[in-house]
Enzyme design. Structure first.
Site, PDB file in Angstrom:
ATOM      1  N   ASP A  48      89.976  67.317  25.100  1.00  0.00           N
ATOM      2  CA  ASP A  48      88.903  68.303  25.271  1.00  0.00           C
ATOM      3  C   ASP A  48      89.375  69.381  26.246  1.00  0.00           C
ATOM      4  OD1 ASP A  48      85.661  68.631  24.989  1.00  0.00           O
ATOM      5  OD2 ASP A  48      86.385  69.305  26.945  1.00  0.00           O
ATOM      6  N   TYR A  53      89.717  77.095  30.732  1.00  0.00           N
ATOM      7  CA  TYR A  53      90.527  76.188  31.553  1.00  0.00           C
ATOM      8  C   TYR A  53      91.944  76.733  31.765  1.00  0.00           C
ATOM      9  CZ  TYR A  53      86.874  72.710  30.341  1.00  0.00           C
ATOM     10  OH  TYR A  53      85.684  72.055  30.132  1.00  0.00           O
ATOM     11  N   LYS A  78      86.652  75.686  23.417  1.00  0.00           N
ATOM     12  CA  LYS A  78      85.317  76.271  23.605  1.00  0.00           C
ATOM     13  C   LYS A  78      85.387  77.782  23.750  1.00  0.00           C
ATOM     14  CE  LYS A  78      84.332  72.028  26.196  1.00  0.00           C
ATOM     15  NZ  LYS A  78      85.470  71.719  27.073  1.00  0.00           N
ATOM     16  N   HIS A 109      80.365  77.478  24.735  1.00  0.00           N
ATOM     17  CA  HIS A 109      80.543  76.749  26.002  1.00  0.00           C
ATOM     18  C   HIS A 109      79.254  76.685  26.833  1.00  0.00           C
ATOM     19  CE1 HIS A 109      83.942  75.721  29.070  1.00  0.00           C
ATOM     20  NE2 HIS A 109      82.842  75.053  29.357  1.00  0.00           N
TER      21      HIS A 109
END
Ligand code: NDP
Length: 275
Positions: A48, A53, A78, A109
């Site tokens: 995930d 990120y 996302k 998200h």
């Protein structure tokens, strides 16, 4: 490299998702390839990540180097908030970084109600599913009112809602709505992000001792028994092994209830309504 024997959950589009994976939020890009490679070696087959990120390229590099066939690894990413008007380009960029031609699951998200573009974002994610760029379409951090709006606008129920969820924050009303409507629940922060004293609570430690398991395993097992999908984050290989050793014990009804009784309405991260 052998896969762990992890149960799958059947989603509302009839696809299957491994109930356990590895999350890579706050995993430094410089460390991500090593960490995801370790997880794949340990036998994880579900990762995930998210555009925000900043580590999709390193996730992709680890997948490519593993030599594991693409269809054996479940990959989620996302759509970040500032790309809700531009989901097709955003997913294309994510796919380029991941080195993949599709993801298994693409999530809106956050709804970001102040921006009020989440219905359009959901419509675009559905289009991306039709185009084959994601197999499954879902959302994250959607409260009841956000779910109701996207469902009303499109007649399409997301396959998953990924929300902050742990014994101190169980979201009864939201999870009941999701379960009643066939929306699978993914828990983020399943261990309360290490921000609470959950893992040092004597009652959880006692349950762990009775099963020769750690407090983290007891908490993760509680999620599994609730039918929730989890992807605890860890950078440490030994904890990847620990966090996956959840399928050789069961909590008794009383033990399970001890964790359920920890509900405190306490979230450790952003309230989706405040964005
Ligand atoms: P988690 O609840 O998974 O907690 C991670 C923390 O727990 C880290 O500090 C980790 O430390 C520690 N930890 C992991 N395993 C153990 C163990 N066995 N014993 C003791 N401590 C342990 O928090 P996350 O926020 O990372 O949530 C999991 C995933 O959910 C994320 O990685 C991300 O993929 C997703 N997520 C999604 C969000 C969203 O908005 N959709 C928001 C936040 C997360 P260490 O690394 O040192 O082991």
């Amino acid at each position: 490299m052998n896969a762990l024997n992890i149960p799958t959950i059947t989603l509302n589009d009839e696809t299957e998702i491994p109930q356990l994976g590895l999350g890579v939020f706050k995993v430094d890009p410089g460390e991500t390839e090593r960490i995801v490679s370790d997880a794949l070696e340990v036998g994880y087959r579900h990762i995930d990540t998210a555009a925000i990120y900043g580590n999709e390229a390193e996730v992709g590099a680890a997948i490519a180097k593993s030599g594991i066939p693409r269809e054996e690894i479940y990959v989620t990413t996302k759509l970040w908030n500032d790309r809700q008007g531009d989901a097709k380009a955003a997913l294309s960029e994510s796919l380029d970084k991941l080195g993949l031609d599709r993801v298994d699951l693409y999530l809106v998200h956050w709804p970001v109600p102040s921006q009020d573009t989440f219905v359009s974002a959901w419509e675009q994610v559905l289009d991306l599913r039709e185009a084959g760029l994601t197999t499954t379409a879902g959302v994250s951090n959607h409260e009841l009112e956000h779910l109701e709006r996207i469902i009303e606008a499109t007649g399409e129920f997301p396959a998953v809602n990924q929300i902050e969820l742990h014994p101190e924050h169980q979201r009864q009303e939201l999870t009941a709505f999701c379960r009643a409507n066939g929306i699978a629940i993914e828990a983020w922060g399943p261990l309360a992000q290490g921000k609470s004293d959950l893992l040092t609570l004597p009652q959880i430690q006692e349950i762990g001792a009775a099963h020769d398991k750690s407090a983290a395993q007891v908490v993760l097992r509680w999620h599994i028994e609730n039918g929730t999908i989890v992807f605890p984050k860890t950078t440490r290989r030994e904890r990847m092994e620990e966090n996956a050793a959840l399928f050789d014990f069961e909590l008794s009804e009383t033990e399970h209830a001890v964790l359920t009784a920890l509900e405190a309405g306490r979230n450790y991260s952003t309230n989706p309504r405040d964005m």
